[in-house]
Write a protein that holds these residues in place. Structure first.
Motif, PDB file in Angstrom:
ATOM      1  N   GLY A  49       0.815  -1.249  -0.033  1.00 50.86           N
ATOM      2  CA  GLY A  49       0.018   0.121   0.029  1.00 50.86           C
ATOM      3  C   GLY A  49       0.806   1.098   0.043  1.00 50.86           C
ATOM      4  N   ASN A  50       2.082   1.120  -0.305  1.00 54.57           N
ATOM      5  CA  ASN A  50       3.007   2.222  -0.226  1.00 54.57           C
ATOM      6  C   ASN A  50       3.223   2.863  -1.350  1.00 54.57           C
ATOM      7  OD1 ASN A  50       5.062   4.172  -0.156  1.00 54.57           O
ATOM      8  ND2 ASN A  50       6.692   2.961   1.021  1.00 54.57           N
ATOM      9  N   TRP A  51       2.548   3.936  -1.952  1.00 56.43           N
ATOM     10  CA  TRP A  51       2.320   4.569  -3.318  1.00 56.43           C
ATOM     11  C   TRP A  51       3.713   5.252  -3.673  1.00 56.43           C
ATOM     12  CZ3 TRP A  51      -1.559   3.563  -6.383  1.00 56.43           C
ATOM     13  CH2 TRP A  51      -2.766   3.071  -6.096  1.00 56.43           C
ATOM     14  N   SER A  52       4.740   5.253  -2.673  1.00 63.40           N
ATOM     15  CA  SER A  52       5.936   5.996  -3.115  1.00 63.40           C
ATOM     16  C   SER A  52       7.179   5.178  -2.895  1.00 63.40           C
ATOM     17  CB  SER A  52       6.122   7.355  -2.307  1.00 63.40           C
ATOM     18  OG  SER A  52       6.162   6.883  -0.788  1.00 63.40           O
ATOM     19  N   ILE A  53       6.887   3.850  -3.082  1.00 65.06           N
ATOM     20  CA  ILE A  53       8.021   2.835  -2.733  1.00 65.06           C
ATOM     21  C   ILE A  53       8.858   2.822  -4.019  1.00 65.06           C
ATOM     22  CG2 ILE A  53       6.668   1.103  -3.412  1.00 65.06           C
ATOM     23  CD1 ILE A  53       7.993  -0.559  -1.072  1.00 65.06           C
ATOM     24  N   ASN A  54      10.086   2.705  -3.596  1.00 66.62           N
ATOM     25  CA  ASN A  54      11.098   2.277  -4.622  1.00 66.62           C
ATOM     26  C   ASN A  54      12.223   1.378  -3.891  1.00 66.62           C
ATOM     27  OD1 ASN A  54      13.053   1.707  -6.466  1.00 66.62           O
ATOM     28  ND2 ASN A  54      13.462   4.033  -7.188  1.00 66.62           N
ATOM     29  N   THR A  55      12.010  -0.099  -4.025  1.00 64.46           N
ATOM     30  CA  THR A  55      12.816  -0.947  -3.293  1.00 64.46           C
ATOM     31  C   THR A  55      14.278  -1.266  -4.066  1.00 64.46           C
ATOM     32  OG1 THR A  55      11.831  -2.638  -4.067  1.00 64.46           O
ATOM     33  CG2 THR A  55      11.060  -1.907  -2.090  1.00 64.46           C
ATOM     34  N   GLY A  56      14.292  -0.778  -5.441  1.00 66.70           N
ATOM     35  CA  GLY A  56      15.451  -0.909  -6.214  1.00 66.70           C
ATOM     36  C   GLY A  56      15.487  -2.358  -6.735  1.00 66.70           C
ATOM     37  N   ASN A  57      14.296  -2.920  -7.076  1.00 67.55           N
ATOM     38  CA  ASN A  57      14.489  -4.128  -7.507  1.00 67.55           C
ATOM     39  C   ASN A  57      13.960  -3.967  -9.142  1.00 67.55           C
ATOM     40  OD1 ASN A  57      11.618  -3.389  -7.504  1.00 67.55           O
ATOM     41  ND2 ASN A  57      10.794  -5.397  -6.414  1.00 67.55           N
ATOM     42  N   GLY A  58      13.719  -2.648  -9.628  1.00 62.97           N
ATOM     43  CA  GLY A  58      13.309  -2.391 -10.907  1.00 62.97           C
ATOM     44  C   GLY A  58      11.779  -1.859 -11.194  1.00 62.97           C
ATOM     45  N   ASN A  81       7.397   8.893  -7.441  1.00 60.36           N
ATOM     46  CA  ASN A  81       7.407  10.285  -7.218  1.00 60.36           C
ATOM     47  C   ASN A  81       5.859  10.835  -7.635  1.00 60.36           C
ATOM     48  OD1 ASN A  81       9.723  10.477  -5.838  1.00 60.36           O
ATOM     49  ND2 ASN A  81      10.613  10.521  -7.957  1.00 60.36           N
ATOM     50  N   ALA A  82       5.154  10.083  -7.970  1.00 59.62           N
ATOM     51  CA  ALA A  82       3.866  10.561  -8.668  1.00 59.62           C
ATOM     52  C   ALA A  82       2.717  10.079  -7.897  1.00 59.62           C
ATOM     53  CB  ALA A  82       3.195   9.498 -10.025  1.00 59.62           C
ATOM     54  N   SER A  83       1.710  10.815  -7.637  1.00 59.62           N
ATOM     55  CA  SER A  83       0.492  10.931  -6.884  1.00 59.62           C
ATOM     56  C   SER A  83      -0.326   9.570  -7.093  1.00 59.62           C
ATOM     57  CB  SER A  83      -0.299  11.923  -6.896  1.00 59.62           C
ATOM     58  OG  SER A  83      -1.291  11.961  -8.322  1.00 59.62           O
TER      59      SER A  83
END
Length: 188
Positions: A49-58, A81-83
């Motif tokens: 549910g994290n709309w701003s996640i970037n875990t680095g997995n592509g 970075n998008a809403s």
């Protein structure tokens, strides 16, 4: 910003107005749009549910877009970075082109099928089930492919090891949601 049901409704109407004015040619067939609850369920499964996640997995954003899919379907910048509203607007385009199979694990887990707003019950008898085997379409000679009924640019791209963006560019397709039965596509 006003919090509460009225404030959220006004925000949704404003966001819908921006999408309708800014991308009417790109968003066709909003009758197939999924309700917010479905996108929230999918985001919960895809990213917690994290709309701003970037875990680095592509993959990034609540609906776990790859950078190429994000850009191919009209996203600007990066998904994380998008809403939420911007991510859903891009996801609606992906849904129209590729169906729920664009999110294979979570759509199957949640029972979401077809191109419908249905949240888990079988959509229609004519809609393909998420577990139905996919046929790889045969390409005609000379590196072309003739579009058949039921094809989407996403299905064709996947079957031929290319991207939707590459197919669209190679064939001068401005709206990736619009291809015609009998149309011959250049695969190279």
């Amino acid at each position: 910003m006003t919090k509460g049901p009225k404030g959220r409704s006004l925000l949704r109407m404003a966001a819908a107005g921006v999408v309708a004015v800014g991308a009417t040619a790109a968003i066709a067939g909003t009758a197939n749009a999924a309700p917010d609850e479905v996108w929230d369920q999918l985001a919960q499964c895809e990213s917690g549910g994290n709309w701003s996640i970037n875990t680095g997995n592509g993959f990034s954003g609540g609906l776990q877009f790859t950078p190429s899919t994000w850009k191919a379907f009209g996203g600007t910048g990066s998904a994380q970075n998008a809403s939420r509203a911007e991510q859903i607007a891009v996801a609606e385009k992906v849904l129209a082109a590729q169906g729920w199979g664009a999110w294979p694990s979570c759509s199957k887990k949640l029972g979401i099928t077809g191109h419908s707003a249905d949240t888990g019950k079988r959509v229609k008898a004519s809609a393909p089930a998420a577990s139905a085997p996919k046929k790889k379409a045969a390409a005609p000679a000379a590196g072309g492919y003739t579009v058949k009924s039921g094809d989407t640019l996403g299905k064709i791209a996947a079957a031929h090891g290319t991207s939707v963006a590459s197919l669209a560019a190679a064939n001068g397709i401005g709206n990736v949601n619009v291809i015609s039965v009998g149309q011959v596509l250049n695969l190279g």
